[in-house]
Structure formats: structure tokens, C-alpha cells
Design a protein around this motif. Structure first.
Motif, mmCIF file in Angstrom:
data_model
loop_
_atom_site.group_PDB
_atom_site.id
_atom_site.type_symbol
_atom_site.label_atom_id
_atom_site.label_comp_id
_atom_site.label_asym_id
_atom_site.label_seq_id
_atom_site.Cartn_x
_atom_site.Cartn_y
_atom_site.Cartn_z
ATOM 1 N N TYR A 37 1.302 9.061 -12.984
ATOM 2 C CA TYR A 37 0.534 7.887 -13.409
ATOM 3 C C TYR A 37 0.015 8.076 -14.842
ATOM 4 O O TYR A 37 0.137 7.181 -15.678
ATOM 5 C CB TYR A 37 -0.630 7.644 -12.440
ATOM 6 C CG TYR A 37 -1.535 6.523 -12.863
ATOM 7 C CD1 TYR A 37 -1.216 5.216 -12.555
ATOM 8 C CD2 TYR A 37 -2.708 6.769 -13.579
ATOM 9 C CE1 TYR A 37 -2.036 4.170 -12.961
ATOM 10 C CE2 TYR A 37 -3.525 5.736 -13.982
ATOM 11 C CZ TYR A 37 -3.188 4.440 -13.671
ATOM 12 O OH TYR A 37 -3.992 3.404 -14.075
ATOM 13 N N LEU A 68 0.734 -6.325 -13.585
ATOM 14 C CA LEU A 68 1.267 -5.033 -13.144
ATOM 15 C C LEU A 68 0.221 -4.225 -12.379
ATOM 16 O O LEU A 68 0.505 -3.695 -11.298
ATOM 17 C CB LEU A 68 1.789 -4.238 -14.337
ATOM 18 C CG LEU A 68 3.103 -4.741 -14.933
ATOM 19 C CD1 LEU A 68 3.319 -4.155 -16.321
ATOM 20 C CD2 LEU A 68 4.263 -4.423 -14.011
ATOM 21 N N TYR A 69 -0.978 -4.126 -12.944
ATOM 22 C CA TYR A 69 -2.051 -3.418 -12.247
ATOM 23 C C TYR A 69 -2.285 -4.027 -10.865
ATOM 24 O O TYR A 69 -2.280 -3.333 -9.847
ATOM 25 C CB TYR A 69 -3.360 -3.525 -13.028
ATOM 26 C CG TYR A 69 -3.746 -2.351 -13.873
ATOM 27 C CD1 TYR A 69 -3.662 -1.044 -13.422
ATOM 28 C CD2 TYR A 69 -4.271 -2.557 -15.157
ATOM 29 C CE1 TYR A 69 -4.058 0.020 -14.203
ATOM 30 C CE2 TYR A 69 -4.669 -1.488 -15.953
ATOM 31 C CZ TYR A 69 -4.562 -0.205 -15.464
ATOM 32 O OH TYR A 69 -4.963 0.851 -16.240
ATOM 33 N N THR A 71 -0.506 -6.042 -8.953
ATOM 34 C CA THR A 71 0.624 -5.924 -8.027
ATOM 35 C C THR A 71 0.765 -4.491 -7.526
ATOM 36 O O THR A 71 0.982 -4.262 -6.330
ATOM 37 C CB THR A 71 1.927 -6.379 -8.721
ATOM 38 O OG1 THR A 71 1.761 -7.733 -9.167
ATOM 39 C CG2 THR A 71 3.113 -6.270 -7.781
ATOM 40 N N GLY A 72 0.642 -3.527 -8.428
ATOM 41 C CA GLY A 72 0.729 -2.120 -8.018
ATOM 42 C C GLY A 72 -0.325 -1.772 -6.989
ATOM 43 O O GLY A 72 -0.040 -1.083 -5.994
ATOM 44 N N TYR A 73 -1.541 -2.256 -7.202
ATOM 45 C CA TYR A 73 -2.621 -1.990 -6.242
ATOM 46 C C TYR A 73 -2.298 -2.596 -4.881
ATOM 47 O O TYR A 73 -2.500 -1.953 -3.845
ATOM 48 C CB TYR A 73 -3.947 -2.573 -6.727
ATOM 49 C CG TYR A 73 -4.498 -1.978 -7.987
ATOM 50 C CD1 TYR A 73 -4.084 -0.743 -8.475
ATOM 51 C CD2 TYR A 73 -5.464 -2.662 -8.711
ATOM 52 C CE1 TYR A 73 -4.609 -0.208 -9.629
ATOM 53 C CE2 TYR A 73 -6.012 -2.138 -9.869
ATOM 54 C CZ TYR A 73 -5.575 -0.916 -10.326
ATOM 55 O OH TYR A 73 -6.103 -0.395 -11.480
ATOM 56 N N TRP A 93 5.240 1.990 -6.555
ATOM 57 C CA TRP A 93 3.950 1.286 -6.670
ATOM 58 C C TRP A 93 3.109 1.921 -7.781
ATOM 59 O O TRP A 93 2.443 1.218 -8.539
ATOM 60 C CB TRP A 93 3.184 1.315 -5.360
ATOM 61 C CG TRP A 93 3.911 0.950 -4.103
ATOM 62 C CD1 TRP A 93 3.627 1.432 -2.850
ATOM 63 C CD2 TRP A 93 5.014 0.051 -3.911
ATOM 64 N NE1 TRP A 93 4.491 0.897 -1.921
ATOM 65 C CE2 TRP A 93 5.354 0.041 -2.545
ATOM 66 C CE3 TRP A 93 5.767 -0.744 -4.780
ATOM 67 C CZ2 TRP A 93 6.379 -0.734 -2.021
ATOM 68 C CZ3 TRP A 93 6.813 -1.511 -4.267
ATOM 69 C CH2 TRP A 93 7.095 -1.505 -2.907
ATOM 70 N N THR A 95 4.284 3.470 -10.358
ATOM 71 C CA THR A 95 4.915 3.082 -11.619
ATOM 72 C C THR A 95 4.447 1.697 -12.049
ATOM 73 O O THR A 95 4.096 1.481 -13.209
ATOM 74 C CB THR A 95 6.458 3.108 -11.495
ATOM 75 O OG1 THR A 95 6.867 4.425 -11.127
ATOM 76 C CG2 THR A 95 7.118 2.693 -12.796
ATOM 77 N N ILE A 96 4.446 0.770 -11.116
ATOM 78 C CA ILE A 96 4.024 -0.600 -11.431
ATOM 79 C C ILE A 96 2.580 -0.601 -11.915
ATOM 80 O O ILE A 96 2.267 -1.162 -12.971
ATOM 81 C CB ILE A 96 4.219 -1.522 -10.207
ATOM 82 C CG1 ILE A 96 5.719 -1.675 -9.908
ATOM 83 C CG2 ILE A 96 3.570 -2.884 -10.441
ATOM 84 C CD1 ILE A 96 6.025 -2.334 -8.575
ATOM 85 N N ALA A 97 1.686 0.033 -11.154
ATOM 86 C CA ALA A 97 0.275 0.085 -11.572
ATOM 87 C C ALA A 97 0.129 0.867 -12.876
ATOM 88 O O ALA A 97 -0.651 0.474 -13.752
ATOM 89 C CB ALA A 97 -0.579 0.721 -10.473
#
Length: 186
Positions: A37, A68-69, A71-73, A93, A95-97
Motif C-alpha cells: 500500500y 479509488l479510495y 471503492t477500495g474500502y 482491493w 491496489t485500488i485503495a
């Protein structure tokens, strides 16, 4: 923007390992996930200022970071142990966050592209970073207090989504191409 981005970034640096351990991963895996992260912040820190300089657009990268934050969460909370082809999707997940960290270099870049003078940049930097980091430091504390009070990760991540709302407002307010020095005293 600094309040929203700092709250999210600092809370994830502090609490991501505990979250992934609580969802069934080992401490070793949690450390690797936190390292991954953190490393994701490097490429976005290099790309975002170049992208903004090239396009002049801060709205799209800013809102993408918020998305992105958020959605990742949601994915971390909803499907922390899902596996696809032997790969735990938690890495996707994260990676997205982690790419949501683009909001941090964007906030720094805005200091330079929204001021005309060195004095203006210094004043905006002092105010924005001073107040933003001070308030942003409450992110990990509030995240932990909410988890301690409820024992529920959704409540803690709810606070981060609230801070993403603050970040989104900051993105919208700073999107128009104008300079701090052009604003009147009132």
C-alpha cells in the motif's frame, strides 16, 4: 483537501495491518500488504504532478482518487477473503485503495499551480498543510476510537468515507483555474 487526504492516508497506514489480521491474514501478510500500500504512493506521486501540468485538469484526478479510495474500502470490507485463481483479491482491493493516494500529490501540486508568487505559495502551503495535517492527524485516532467503541470496521471506514466527502469538496473548490493572489481580502 489536506484534511481529507491526510485522514485517509494516515488511517490506512495505521490501521490496515490490524484490519487484515482481523480478517484472517497473518501478521507477516499484513506487513507485506501495508508495505505494498505504501509503495503504491510512489508511482502516483510521480505521475499526478506530470498529468496535471500536461492537462491542466485537477478535477478528474481528484475525483478519481476519491472514487479509488472509496471503492477500495468497500471491496476490502465486503470481500476481504475472496480468492481468484489462487490470488487473494485483497491485493487488488489494496491496489485500488492505494491508488487513491493520488489525492496527496495532487494537493501538494495545487499549492504551486494555484499561486503566482513564491510568497503566495509559502502562505498557501503554510495554511493548507498546517491546518490539513493537524486535522488529518485525527484520522487514525477517530478510526481507532470508532472501532474500539463499536467493534465494527464498517463504522471506522464510514468515518473515512466522510473524510472522502471532505476531500471531494476540496477537489471541487480547487478545480477552477484561478490563483490565490487574485482573490480579494474578503
Amino acid at each position: 483537501m489536506f484534511v481529507g487526504t491526510s485522514s485517509n492516508t494516515f488511517a490506512m497506514f495505521t490501521w490496515l495491518p490490524r484490519f487484515v489480521v482481523d480478517t484472517g491474514f497473518s501478521e507477516h501478510e499484513a506487513g507485506a500488504m501495508l508495505s505494498f500500500y505504501a509503495i503504491l504512493g510512489l508511482p502516483v506521486s510521480l505521475v499526478v504532478p506530470l498529468l496535471v501540468r500536461r492537462t491542466g485538469n485537477t478535477l478528474v484526478p481528484g475525483l478519481c482518487a476519491v472514487l479509488l479510495y472509496g471503492t477500495g474500502y468497500l471491496m476490502l470490507l465486503q470481500w476481504p477473503r475472496e480468492v481468484l485463481g489462487g490470488l487473494p483479491l485483497v491485493w487488488v482491493w489494496i491496489t485500488i485503495a492505494g491508488l487513491g493516494q493520488a489525492s496527496f500529490p495532487l494537493a501538494l501540486t495545487l499549492i504551486n499551480i494555484r499561486t503566482r508568487t513564491t510568497a503566495g505559495a509559502g502562505a498557501l502551503s503554510g495554511f493548507g498543510q498546517g491546518l490539513g495535517y493537524l486535522a488529518g492527524c485525527a484520522g487514525p485516532l477517530m478510526f481507532g476510537l470508532l472501532f474500539g467503541a463499536t467493534g465494527n470496521w464498517w463504522t471506522s471506514f464510514g468515518y473515512l468515507w466522510l473524510m472522502l466527502g471532505v476531500l471531494a469538496v476540496g477537489v471541487l473548490v480547487t478545480a477552477p483555474h484561478r490563483f490565490m493572489e487574485d482573490s480579494g481580502p474578503g
